[in-house]
Design an enzyme around this catalytic site. Structure first.
Site, PDB file in Angstrom:
ATOM      1  N   TYR A   1      -5.319  -5.692 -56.806  1.00 14.09           N
ATOM      2  CA  TYR A   1      -6.293  -4.610 -57.006  1.00 14.09           C
ATOM      3  C   TYR A   1      -7.025  -4.810 -58.343  1.00 14.09           C
ATOM      4  O   TYR A   1      -8.258  -4.795 -58.404  1.00 14.09           O
ATOM      5  CB  TYR A   1      -5.584  -3.250 -56.981  1.00 14.09           C
TER       6      TYR A   1
ATOM      7  N   SER B   1     -12.883  -0.237 -62.053  1.00  8.59           N
ATOM      8  CA  SER B   1     -11.715   0.524 -62.539  1.00  8.59           C
ATOM      9  C   SER B   1     -11.289  -0.042 -63.890  1.00  8.59           C
ATOM     10  O   SER B   1     -11.513  -1.233 -64.160  1.00  8.59           O
ATOM     11  CB  SER B   1     -10.560   0.362 -61.544  1.00  8.59           C
TER      12      SER B   1
HETATM   13  N1  LIG Z   1      -8.957   7.687 -58.056  1.00 12.94           N
HETATM   14  C1  LIG Z   1      -8.718   6.845 -59.060  1.00 12.94           C
HETATM   15  O1  LIG Z   1      -7.804   7.052 -59.879  1.00 12.94           O
HETATM   16  C2  LIG Z   1      -9.623   5.630 -59.229  1.00 12.94           C
HETATM   17  C3  LIG Z   1      -9.613   5.005 -60.480  1.00 12.94           C
HETATM   18  C4  LIG Z   1     -10.436   3.896 -60.687  1.00 12.94           C
HETATM   19  C5  LIG Z   1     -11.249   3.439 -59.667  1.00 12.94           C
HETATM   20  N2  LIG Z   1     -11.225   4.061 -58.449  1.00 12.94           N
HETATM   21  C6  LIG Z   1     -12.093   3.514 -57.402  1.00 12.94           C
HETATM   22  O2  LIG Z   1     -12.955   4.538 -56.951  1.00 12.94           O
HETATM   23  C7  LIG Z   1     -13.411   4.240 -55.635  1.00 12.94           C
HETATM   24  C8  LIG Z   1     -13.337   5.488 -54.775  1.00 12.94           C
HETATM   25  O3  LIG Z   1     -11.968   5.884 -54.659  1.00 12.94           O
HETATM   26  P1  LIG Z   1     -11.506   7.412 -54.685  1.00 12.94           P
HETATM   27  O4  LIG Z   1     -10.602   7.560 -55.834  1.00 12.94           O
HETATM   28  O5  LIG Z   1     -12.668   8.320 -54.540  1.00 12.94           O
HETATM   29  O6  LIG Z   1     -10.590   7.408 -53.381  1.00 12.94           O
HETATM   30  P2  LIG Z   1     -10.539   8.381 -52.103  1.00 12.94           P
HETATM   31  O7  LIG Z   1     -10.651   9.808 -52.506  1.00 12.94           O
HETATM   32  O8  LIG Z   1      -9.328   7.953 -51.344  1.00 12.94           O
HETATM   33  O9  LIG Z   1     -11.856   7.991 -51.276  1.00 12.94           O
HETATM   34  C9  LIG Z   1     -11.974   6.729 -50.692  1.00 12.94           C
HETATM   35  C10 LIG Z   1     -13.226   6.678 -49.828  1.00 12.94           C
HETATM   36  O10 LIG Z   1     -13.335   5.352 -49.263  1.00 12.94           O
HETATM   37  C11 LIG Z   1     -13.542   5.467 -47.851  1.00 12.94           C
HETATM   38  N3  LIG Z   1     -12.978   4.324 -47.147  1.00 12.94           N
HETATM   39  C12 LIG Z   1     -11.702   3.838 -47.225  1.00 12.94           C
HETATM   40  N4  LIG Z   1     -11.548   2.804 -46.367  1.00 12.94           N
HETATM   41  C13 LIG Z   1     -12.741   2.651 -45.718  1.00 12.94           C
HETATM   42  C14 LIG Z   1     -13.216   1.766 -44.702  1.00 12.94           C
HETATM   43  N5  LIG Z   1     -12.398   0.844 -44.146  1.00 12.94           N
HETATM   44  N6  LIG Z   1     -14.488   1.864 -44.298  1.00 12.94           N
HETATM   45  C15 LIG Z   1     -15.317   2.813 -44.828  1.00 12.94           C
HETATM   46  N7  LIG Z   1     -14.934   3.675 -45.793  1.00 12.94           N
HETATM   47  C16 LIG Z   1     -13.657   3.590 -46.226  1.00 12.94           C
HETATM   48  C17 LIG Z   1     -12.838   6.780 -47.482  1.00 12.94           C
HETATM   49  O11 LIG Z   1     -13.409   7.354 -46.314  1.00 12.94           O
HETATM   50  P3  LIG Z   1     -12.799   7.354 -44.818  1.00 12.94           P
HETATM   51  O12 LIG Z   1     -11.309   7.464 -44.925  1.00 12.94           O
HETATM   52  O13 LIG Z   1     -13.476   8.532 -44.179  1.00 12.94           O
HETATM   53  O14 LIG Z   1     -13.266   6.059 -44.241  1.00 12.94           O
HETATM   54  C18 LIG Z   1     -13.180   7.661 -48.687  1.00 12.94           C
HETATM   55  O15 LIG Z   1     -14.458   8.233 -48.516  1.00 12.94           O
HETATM   56  C19 LIG Z   1     -12.559   3.068 -55.147  1.00 12.94           C
HETATM   57  O16 LIG Z   1     -13.308   1.877 -55.206  1.00 12.94           O
HETATM   58  C20 LIG Z   1     -11.395   3.036 -56.146  1.00 12.94           C
HETATM   59  O17 LIG Z   1     -10.880   1.712 -56.282  1.00 12.94           O
HETATM   60  C21 LIG Z   1     -10.441   5.150 -58.215  1.00 12.94           C
END
Ligand SMILES: NC(=O)c1ccc[n+]([C@@H]2O[C@H](COP(=O)([O-])OP(=O)(O)OC[C@H]3O[C@@H](n4cnc5c(N)ncnc54)[C@H](OP(=O)(O)O)[C@@H]3O)[C@@H](O)[C@H]2O)c1
Length: 257
Positions: free
Chosen positions: A154, A144
């Protein structure tokens, strides 16, 4: 279950939503078979049905990465060799905590550190155990821009991921394995909703689509880059943040939670 597919196989953690689901779509379209990992098996099965229709073999692996059994099952799948060896690992699963460090319980903080540091560390180790002997493989770590701007634990965990990836990119390149990190800014996914924080405090111009982030990220990974920061706007913001006093960057990041 994948048997004798000739397409390479990518394993994506957190593939039931957001960036992980987008990685699955773009990699399937690009000729990869998939192992998709998350807790919500209904969402994984539904995604698998759509992905199979696009020609990919898809293995659904339901696992809670914060449980010992779940993590062991994913590690074993990542380390599998022979026909079942994965050619790409995408360490994507993650979440954030809504409160400040001292307000969160220590168990919640330890869980976050496990998810953002120990899970990718263990899965990367497992992947290298079968990629290095084959002198082939790709590991993608979803970090990130928060890794560049001091922001609670984080941001610190994402800084760890960026630093580890920079080293691993240089060290394993000569041994046939590409290790890259993608460092997005704010992306329209379920991330903020799950954290219980509003998107309202972030200007519209700073939001990115998952499609854009994954497309630029995979393009940079294919070039062997250590770090991909999707979009020129975020590259500029990261460069500016590195010149500003920490107190200013911390205050600006806190306004945008
Ligand atoms: N969105 C942003 O603004 C942003 C910005 C920078 C970086 N990121 C990074 O991008 C990555 C993906 O995030 P996202 O934005 O796509 O979020 P998201 O839409 O909330 O998706 C998160 C995913 O992680 C899975 N997950 C959460 N806890 C879990 C667990 N205990 N075991 C297995 N799977 C788990 C969830 O699936 P289930 O609930 O089905 O388990 C879901 O598929 C993360 O590493 C985040 O830090 C996001």
């Amino acid at each position: 279950m994948i048997t004798s597919s000739r397409r390479p196989i990518a394993l994506i953690t957190g593939a039931s939503a957001g960036l992980g689901a987008e990685f699955a779509r773009q990699l399937a379209a690009d000729g990869w078979d998939l192992v998709i990992v998350a807790r919500n098996v209904e969402r994984l099965e539904s995604a698998a049905t759509t992905l199979r229709a696009s020609g990919a073999d898809v293995e659904v692996l339901r696992a809670d990465l914060l449980s010992a059994d779940g993590l062991r099952a994913v590690e074993a799948r990542v380390a599998a060799s022979g026909d079942r060896a994965i050619g790409m690992l995408v360490n994507n699963a993650g979440y954030g905590l809504p409160k400040s460090f001292h307000e969160n319980s220590i168990d919640d903080e330890i869980g976050l550190a496990e998810m953002l540091i120990l899970v990718p560390l263990r899965l990367t180790h497992a992947a290298l155990s079968q990629m290095l002997p084959r002198r082939s493989g790709t590991i993608v770590n979803v970090a990130s821009v928060a890794g560049y701007t001091p922001r609670e634990t984080y941001g610190a965990a994402k800084t760890w991921m960026l630093s580890f990836t920079r080293w691993a990119n240089v060290f394993y390149r000569k041994r046939g394995v590409t290790v890259s990190a993608i460092a997005p800014g704010f992306v329209y996914t379920e991330f903020h909703e799950r954290m219980g924080v509003s998107r309202g405090s972030v200007p519209k111009a700073l939001w990115l689509d998952a499609d854009t982030v994954v497309r630029i990220g995979l393009r940079d990974v294919a070039k062997g880059r250590a770090i991909s920061i999707p979009t020129a706007r975020y590259k500029a913001l990261v460069a500016i943040a590195s010149l500003l006093p920490t107190s200013f960057v911390v205050a600006a990041a806190a306004r945008r939670r």
